[in-house]
Motif scaffolding. Structure first.
Motif, PDB file in Angstrom:
ATOM      1  N   UNK A  79       0.827  -1.207   0.000  1.00 10.92           N
ATOM      2  CA  UNK A  79       0.000   0.000   0.000  1.00 10.92           C
ATOM      3  C   UNK A  79       0.860   1.256   0.000  1.00 10.92           C
ATOM      4  N   UNK A  80       1.943   1.229   0.758  1.00 15.25           N
ATOM      5  CA  UNK A  80       2.871   2.364   0.816  1.00 15.25           C
ATOM      6  C   UNK A  80       3.494   2.616  -0.556  1.00 15.25           C
ATOM      7  N   UNK A 120      -0.009  13.256   2.836  1.00 12.32           N
ATOM      8  CA  UNK A 120      -0.542  12.852   4.142  1.00 12.32           C
ATOM      9  C   UNK A 120      -0.781  11.346   4.198  1.00 12.32           C
ATOM     10  N   UNK A 121      -1.302  10.792   3.117  1.00 12.94           N
ATOM     11  CA  UNK A 121      -1.559   9.345   3.064  1.00 12.94           C
ATOM     12  C   UNK A 121      -0.248   8.570   3.127  1.00 12.94           C
ATOM     13  N   UNK A 122       0.741   9.006   2.355  1.00 10.04           N
ATOM     14  CA  UNK A 122       2.051   8.335   2.345  1.00 10.04           C
ATOM     15  C   UNK A 122       2.669   8.372   3.738  1.00 10.04           C
ATOM     16  N   UNK A 123       2.578   9.520   4.406  1.00  8.14           N
ATOM     17  CA  UNK A 123       3.149   9.641   5.759  1.00  8.14           C
ATOM     18  C   UNK A 123       2.432   8.728   6.748  1.00  8.14           C
ATOM     19  N   UNK A 124       1.111   8.675   6.669  1.00  4.84           N
ATOM     20  CA  UNK A 124       0.346   7.819   7.583  1.00  4.84           C
ATOM     21  C   UNK A 124       0.669   6.347   7.358  1.00  4.84           C
ATOM     22  N   UNK A 125       0.713   5.929   6.102  1.00  8.51           N
ATOM     23  CA  UNK A 125       1.042   4.527   5.811  1.00  8.51           C
ATOM     24  C   UNK A 125       2.476   4.221   6.251  1.00  8.51           C
ATOM     25  N   UNK A 126       3.375   5.183   6.109  1.00 13.76           N
ATOM     26  CA  UNK A 126       4.757   4.987   6.561  1.00 13.76           C
ATOM     27  C   UNK A 126       4.834   4.709   8.054  1.00 13.76           C
ATOM     28  N   UNK A 183       2.419   3.397   9.887  1.00 15.99           N
ATOM     29  CA  UNK A 183       1.872   2.052  10.077  1.00 15.99           C
ATOM     30  C   UNK A 183       2.920   1.004   9.701  1.00 15.99           C
ATOM     31  N   UNK A 184       3.687   1.282   8.667  1.00 14.70           N
ATOM     32  CA  UNK A 184       4.730   0.351   8.243  1.00 14.70           C
ATOM     33  C   UNK A 184       5.818   0.222   9.311  1.00 14.70           C
ATOM     34  N   UNK A 185       6.142   1.321   9.990  1.00 16.15           N
ATOM     35  CA  UNK A 185       7.126   1.248  11.076  1.00 16.15           C
ATOM     36  C   UNK A 185       6.620   0.296  12.162  1.00 16.15           C
ATOM     37  N   UNK A 186       5.348   0.419  12.509  1.00 20.32           N
ATOM     38  CA  UNK A 186       4.770  -0.458  13.536  1.00 20.32           C
ATOM     39  C   UNK A 186       4.808  -1.917  13.081  1.00 20.32           C
TER      40      UNK A 186
END
Length: 159
Positions: free
Chosen positions: A29-30, A60-66, A68-71
């Motif tokens: 998704x990212x 904003x979407x890319x940052x939010x998914x990023x 989530x990806x860290x988690x």
């Protein structure tokens, strides 16, 4: 599960765990979101002012998914003992954060090259996550396992 007679650790199946599947989904998704960013910027540069708004929402979407990806990468690190997805994700997300701030400030001299590097790095990460099978945690062998250091004992009376 079979056991290799020359190893103390049994062979394990290359099944993908739930945490690895989630990481793969989030990285996918990212990647899709970050590849859309140059498209939105191109729409704006071709004269459609709405493209700039799409580009901002995409950031904003890319940052939010990023995040989530860290988690998800932390979960993979804890559960599968694989640290490389966390460090790779952290580097990409840090570059995206700098790129986000540079874009908001209008520093295109930094925003554009970081954008190219972020897209390239995320595509490489996508390939690495989908290509490498996650290793399973080694399990303790059930019963005696012969290793190279422990050769088979000869029966008494035989030479």
């Amino acid at each position: 599960m079979t056991t290799d007679p020359l190893r103390a650790v049994p062979e394990t199946s290359p099944r993908t765990t739930l945490s690895e599947l989630i990481l793969r989904a989030v990285v996918s998704a990212h990647t899709v979101a970050v590849v859309g960013q140059p498209v939105f910027a191109g729409v704006y540069l071709s004269g459609d002012y709405d493209g700039l708004g799409w580009h901002a929402v995409g950031a904003d979407v890319v940052s939010a998914i990023g995040l989530v990806q860290v988690i998800a990468a932390i979960v993979v690190w804890v559960r599968l003992r694989r640290a490389w997805p966390f460090f790779a994700t952290s580097a990409v997300v840090a570059a995206e954060a700098v790129q986000y701030l540079a874009g908001m400030d209008g520093a295109l001299w930094l925003h554009l090259p970081l954008g190219v590097m972020s897209v390239a790095a995320l595509v490489v990460l996508f390939i690495a996550v989908w290509r490498r099978p996650p290793p399973r945690r080694p399990q303790t062998p059930r019963g005696p396992v012969r290793t190279v250091e422990q050769p088979r004992h000869r029966e008494a009376g035989h030479a």
